[in-house]
Design a protein around this motif. Structure first.
Motif, PDB file in Angstrom:
ATOM      1  N   ASP A 233     -10.054   6.421   6.235  1.00 37.64           N
ATOM      2  CA  ASP A 233      -9.696   6.632   7.498  1.00 37.64           C
ATOM      3  C   ASP A 233      -8.359   6.223   7.862  1.00 37.64           C
ATOM      4  O   ASP A 233      -7.563   7.097   8.558  1.00 37.64           O
ATOM      5  N   LEU A 234      -7.793   4.963   7.423  1.00 31.83           N
ATOM      6  CA  LEU A 234      -6.421   4.716   7.701  1.00 31.83           C
ATOM      7  C   LEU A 234      -5.664   5.833   6.883  1.00 31.83           C
ATOM      8  O   LEU A 234      -4.559   6.266   7.526  1.00 31.83           O
ATOM      9  N   LEU A 235      -5.711   5.618   5.870  1.00 33.70           N
ATOM     10  CA  LEU A 235      -4.880   6.853   5.114  1.00 33.70           C
ATOM     11  C   LEU A 235      -4.575   8.135   5.784  1.00 33.70           C
ATOM     12  O   LEU A 235      -3.539   8.507   5.617  1.00 33.70           O
TER      13      LEU A 235
ATOM     14  N   MET B 191       0.835  -1.233   0.025  1.00 32.91           N
ATOM     15  CA  MET B 191      -0.086   0.195   0.081  1.00 32.91           C
ATOM     16  C   MET B 191       0.945   1.161  -0.285  1.00 32.91           C
ATOM     17  O   MET B 191       0.579   2.221  -0.745  1.00 32.91           O
ATOM     18  N   LEU B 192       2.022   1.330   1.010  1.00 32.56           N
ATOM     19  CA  LEU B 192       2.701   2.464   0.806  1.00 32.56           C
ATOM     20  C   LEU B 192       3.363   2.753  -0.537  1.00 32.56           C
ATOM     21  O   LEU B 192       3.527   3.718  -1.056  1.00 32.56           O
TER      22      LEU B 192
ATOM     23  N   LEU C 149       2.926   8.715  10.258  1.00 27.90           N
ATOM     24  CA  LEU C 149       4.246   8.466   9.769  1.00 27.90           C
ATOM     25  C   LEU C 149       5.191   9.731   9.644  1.00 27.90           C
ATOM     26  O   LEU C 149       6.342   9.458   9.967  1.00 27.90           O
ATOM     27  N   PRO C 150       4.660  10.977   9.313  1.00 27.28           N
ATOM     28  CA  PRO C 150       5.762  11.965   9.375  1.00 27.28           C
ATOM     29  C   PRO C 150       6.052  12.291  10.837  1.00 27.28           C
ATOM     30  O   PRO C 150       7.164  12.650  11.160  1.00 27.28           O
ATOM     31  N   ARG C 151       5.159  12.199  11.684  1.00 24.64           N
ATOM     32  CA  ARG C 151       5.538  12.310  13.442  1.00 24.64           C
ATOM     33  C   ARG C 151       6.496  11.291  13.754  1.00 24.64           C
ATOM     34  O   ARG C 151       7.283  11.711  14.383  1.00 24.64           O
TER      35      ARG C 151
ATOM     36  N   GLU D  86       1.148   7.776  -3.557  1.00 26.28           N
ATOM     37  CA  GLU D  86       2.053   8.632  -3.709  1.00 26.28           C
ATOM     38  C   GLU D  86       2.697   9.469  -2.587  1.00 26.28           C
ATOM     39  O   GLU D  86       4.012   9.275  -2.279  1.00 26.28           O
ATOM     40  N   SER D  87       1.883  10.064  -1.639  1.00 23.14           N
ATOM     41  CA  SER D  87       2.265  10.818  -0.549  1.00 23.14           C
ATOM     42  C   SER D  87       3.082  10.013   0.552  1.00 23.14           C
ATOM     43  O   SER D  87       3.666  10.350   1.420  1.00 23.14           O
ATOM     44  N   LEU D  88       2.723   8.356   0.459  1.00 23.58           N
ATOM     45  CA  LEU D  88       3.275   7.687   1.550  1.00 23.58           C
ATOM     46  C   LEU D  88       4.492   6.702   1.074  1.00 23.58           C
ATOM     47  O   LEU D  88       5.131   6.175   1.909  1.00 23.58           O
TER      48      LEU D  88
END
Length: 413
Positions: A392-394, A218-219, A401-403, A223-225
């Protein structure tokens, strides 16, 4: 038995035959101890909604009865038992420890905790009393219905900061009393030698092997992940064992500086009921002795939600830890006082717990949070893989993830 089939767990749509007038007469005789008790009518219905729980089957019984002293009366009871329908849930839970653990929690451990708090003027009640329990000929526990006393499960919305603080205060006091008793009376916890990792066949379930690869795929497709895919790639082949080591640490690799408590083991919103800001805790089948960090890490992903992360999560953790320290002082704890700095370090050191929850449990919890029963898809490989793409998960991953990156979680994996 009346119910809405779409809103209830499928294995709670039909009550077993042994939930009879004779059975409830036995239960109420032992609980009320009223002469001449006779059960006249029973109305059975599912006691929970889809997504509320997995490791049991629950029914609500409205029981009409008479006694010599009070005449006609009614009582609403909650019956918790093991699955009888053949299928994945029954296979997973048969021969497990969970009912023995929960019976010990309701009848021995939590009453002891409450009594210790009463001695210092703290009237905290952790849970509704268990009025009947049995392991033979079947595993069953019965409670008075909290709904009739004005308590509700929060559904279709996030909990407020005040509600979360109320729940965390209960957990903090529970943790504090258990922290003291682990030093003073360790024999009290001898029956609690199990946890979720010791469920028969749990570690061999397909999702334990497919969740991380599904998450990594999925990651790579979002694109953003994509920048985070490389970190989770490095966890292949070791994530599950790192998580198991964390859960079993107290029994198998106790650390000299570890902050150990009796963990709830499944501390999320559906395992609480609220009456205003008064909170009752539910479901102690997975309770075990472990690091106090484990319950808080679990709460961060299963309880807070993306709208309570960030600064609000810091506030909530501080409130929890402040209550923990205040309770230790109130009950006369004389050991080394835990510090917030060290607790924060232990939260970081157990970050493989974060990674496991994020990849393996959170997708299923969000699915259940949205009113679905994960039991319906747990053996469907394709549907399970799609859980990683829930909106909701995304949304939560866009924050989480950035945190993690900024806090150094991905260094030296």
């Amino acid at each position: 038995m009346s119910s809405n089939n779409d809103s209830c767990n499928s294995d709670e749509l039909e009550a077993p035959q042994w939930l009879s007038a004779q059975f409830f007469t036995e239960v109420l005789d032992g609980y009320l101890k009223e002469p001449g008790l006779k059960v006249h009518k029973i109305k059975l219905s599912p006691a929970s909604a889809k997504g509320d729980h997995y490791a049991s089957v629950m029914f609500r019984a409205a029981v009409e009865y008479t006694t010599q002293k009070i005449g006609k009366s009614t009582i609403s009871l909650i019956i918790k038992t093991m699955p009888e329908q053949e299928g994945h849930k029954k296979q997973l839970l048969d021969n497990s420890h969970i009912f023995k653990t929960e019976i010990a929690m309701y009848t021995e451990i939590l009453p002891k905790f409450e009594a210790i708090l009463r001695e210092v003027g703290d009237e905290t009640t952790f849970c509704v009393p268990c009025i009947y329990h049995s392991l033979q000929p079947r595993q069953v526990m019965i409670f008075e219905d909290l709904v009739t006393k004005g308590y509700v499960v929060i559904r279709n919305r996030s909990a407020s900061i005040e509600e979360l603080k109320s729940g965390l205060e209960k957990l903090a006091k529970w943790h504090a009393v258990s922290h003291k008793l682990l030093l003073d009376q360790p024999e009290l916890f001898e029956k609690l030698q199990y946890d979720i990792t010791t469920l028969p066949n749990f570690l061999e379930q397909d999702f334990m092997f497919t969740s991380l690869p599904n998450f990594i795929d999925m990651l790579g497709n979002v694109e953003s992940l994509k920048p985070y895919q490389k970190y989770f790639e490095s966890m292949r082949g070791k994530l599950n064992n790192r998580w198991i080591d964390i859960i079993r640490e107290f029994r198998e690799n106790r650390q000299q500086n570890g902050y150990y408590v009796l963990c709830h083991g499944d501390f999320h919103l559906r395992n609480m009921m609220f009456k205003g800001l008064d909170c009752m805790l539910l479901d102690f089948q997975m309770s075990y002795v472990g690091s106090m960090a484990n319950d808080i890490i679990y709460a961060i992903y299963m309880l807070f939600g993306s709208d309570k992360l960030g600064e609000q999560s810091n506030e909530l953790i501080y409130h929890y830890f402040k209550t923990f320290l205040e309770t230790l002082e109130n009950i006369g704890f004389v050991g080394k006082i835990p510090s917030l700095i060290e607790f924060r370090r232990q939260l970081f050191d157990k970050r493989y717990n974060d990674f496991f929850l994020l990849t393996t449990f959170l997708p299923a919890i969000i699915y259940m949070r949205n009113g679905e029963d994960v039991a319906d898809i747990v053996e469907d490989t394709q549907q399970m893989s799609q859980l990683c793409y829930q909106k909701d998960l995304l949304k939560e991953l866009e924050y989480i993830l950035p945190r993690m990156l900024h806090l150094g979680y991905f260094e030296h994996l």
